[in-house]
Design an enzyme around this catalytic site. Structure first.
Site, mmCIF file in Angstrom:
data_model
loop_
_atom_site.group_PDB
_atom_site.id
_atom_site.type_symbol
_atom_site.label_atom_id
_atom_site.label_comp_id
_atom_site.label_asym_id
_atom_site.label_seq_id
_atom_site.Cartn_x
_atom_site.Cartn_y
_atom_site.Cartn_z
ATOM 1 C CG HIS A 1 -1.959 -1.037 1.232
ATOM 2 N ND1 HIS A 1 -2.810 -1.273 0.174
ATOM 3 C CD2 HIS A 1 -2.285 -1.955 2.186
ATOM 4 C CE1 HIS A 1 -3.617 -2.285 0.470
ATOM 5 N NE2 HIS A 1 -3.311 -2.708 1.674
ATOM 6 C CG ASP B 1 -2.871 -8.465 0.880
ATOM 7 O OD1 ASP B 1 -2.019 -8.729 1.730
ATOM 8 O OD2 ASP B 1 -3.925 -7.840 1.135
ATOM 9 C CG HIS C 1 -6.613 -5.472 2.126
ATOM 10 N ND1 HIS C 1 -6.041 -6.334 3.039
ATOM 11 C CD2 HIS C 1 -7.787 -5.061 2.661
ATOM 12 C CE1 HIS C 1 -6.842 -6.444 4.088
ATOM 13 N NE2 HIS C 1 -7.907 -5.689 3.890
ATOM 14 C CG ASP D 1 -4.838 -10.215 3.623
ATOM 15 O OD1 ASP D 1 -4.478 -10.706 2.537
ATOM 16 O OD2 ASP D 1 -4.607 -9.032 3.929
#
Length: 318
Positions: free
Chosen positions: A131, A167, A169, A254
């Site tokens: 990120h 991931d 996200h 995740d």
């Protein structure tokens, strides 16, 4: 020569986040599990990493931003408290050192794979990175290790880099850094809509980089079967037009069915399948050159075994 090298900087625990999903216990538990897994004792070699240098970070991050993280860590040390950079991301006294060694471990992994000392490598990197933007920390991330690794691989002479991000996200920072660059293909499968709000199908690159970003947004609750079908189709679409010289994985776990920060349905067996799919691309196009880097994954009861399954699949010579 061990086909797979492992890196887990001892500095991981210096990044003290307090009561936070991204805690030092993640790296500690993962490292311990990797060291104790009988499947990996003979198949893997533990490497020693160095700290990244400012000029290596500056290939993707603004120099002023690097100095800002250093200064924030120093302030946290002097004030004996953690500082919040945003609602999700904190810095402690040891965070800058931990982040330098996390990036350095990934750089070292790229070097040993690039020299042919290993075919694959996995890095227990903390804090995570995908990120982080050029000049902004966000989403638990300080420095974008995978982006730094991509530029380092190019610095070593590998022109075309494929980044695969699974991931839960979307890796908005990585995407932004290479959005106009046709030499780095960014491929992501992720829950959508979900934090950080990016990663729609319409985000496909711009300028010279148009067509070199491919996002596979998946709704919460998507089954493992549907996820794998979409991922494999997307990976095929990538390799139809892009033959990498080096492959990097932003390996967040995740998307696991037990993870508290996502609502996808993958199991350990599904991550093994993802690993084999990406490893096959590396084998076909770039002599197996692949470095995988830990991103998310927040269920301490399941994360260590999931990581071990991933690494065992990397090390599998079958």
């Amino acid at each position: 020569m061990s086909a797979t090298w492992l890196f887990a900087p001892s500095t991981n625990a210096l990044h003290d986040t307090g009561h936070h999903p991204e805690t030092a216990a993640r790296a500690t538990a993962a490292t311990q599990a990797l060291r104790q897994d009988p499947r990996l004792r003979e198949a893997c070699h533990w490497g020693t990493a160095r700290a990244a240098r400012t000029e290596e970070l500056a290939r993707v991050h603004a120099v002023d931003y690097i100095a800002q993280i250093n200064a924030a860590s120093d302030t946290a040390r002097r004030q004996q408290r953690r500082l919040a950079l945003d609602p999700d991301t904190v810095v402690s006294a040891g965070s800058y050192e931990a982040a330098l060694h996390a990036a350095g471990a990934v750089l070292t992994a790229v070097e040993v794979v690039g020299r042919g000392e290993a075919r694959h490598a996995f890095v227990v990197a903390r804090p995570p990175g995908h990120h982080a933007l050029e000049n902004r920390a966000m989403g638990f991330c300080l420095f974008n290790q995978v982006a730094i690794a991509a530029r380092h691989a190019q610095h070593l002479g590998f022109a075309r880099i494929l980044i695969v991000d699974w991931d839960v996200h979307h890796g908005n920072g990585t995407q932004a850094m290479f959005y106009t660059d046709p030499s780095v293909f960014f491929f992501s499968a992720h829950q959508f809509p979900h934090y950080p709000g990016t990663g729609s199908r319409w985000e496909c690159g711009a300028g010279d980089g148009e067509g070199y970003t491919l996002n596979i947004p998946l709704a919460a609750g998507t089954s493992a079967t549907e996820y794998l079908r979409a991922f494999e189709a997307g990976l095929t679409a990538v390799t139809d037009r892009f033959h990498p010289d080096f492959v990097l994985i932003s390996a967040g776990f995740d998307a696991h069915v037990t993870d508290p920060l996502g609502q996808l349905q993958l199991t350990d067996a599904d991550f093994v399948r993802l690993t084999h799919l990406v490893k096959a691309v590396a084998t076909t196009y770039c002599a197996g050159r692949l470095v995988s880097v830990l991103e998310g994954g927040y269920n301490l009861a399941t994360l260590p075994q999931t990581i071990c399954s991933h690494v065992a699949a990397l090390a599998d010579q079958g």
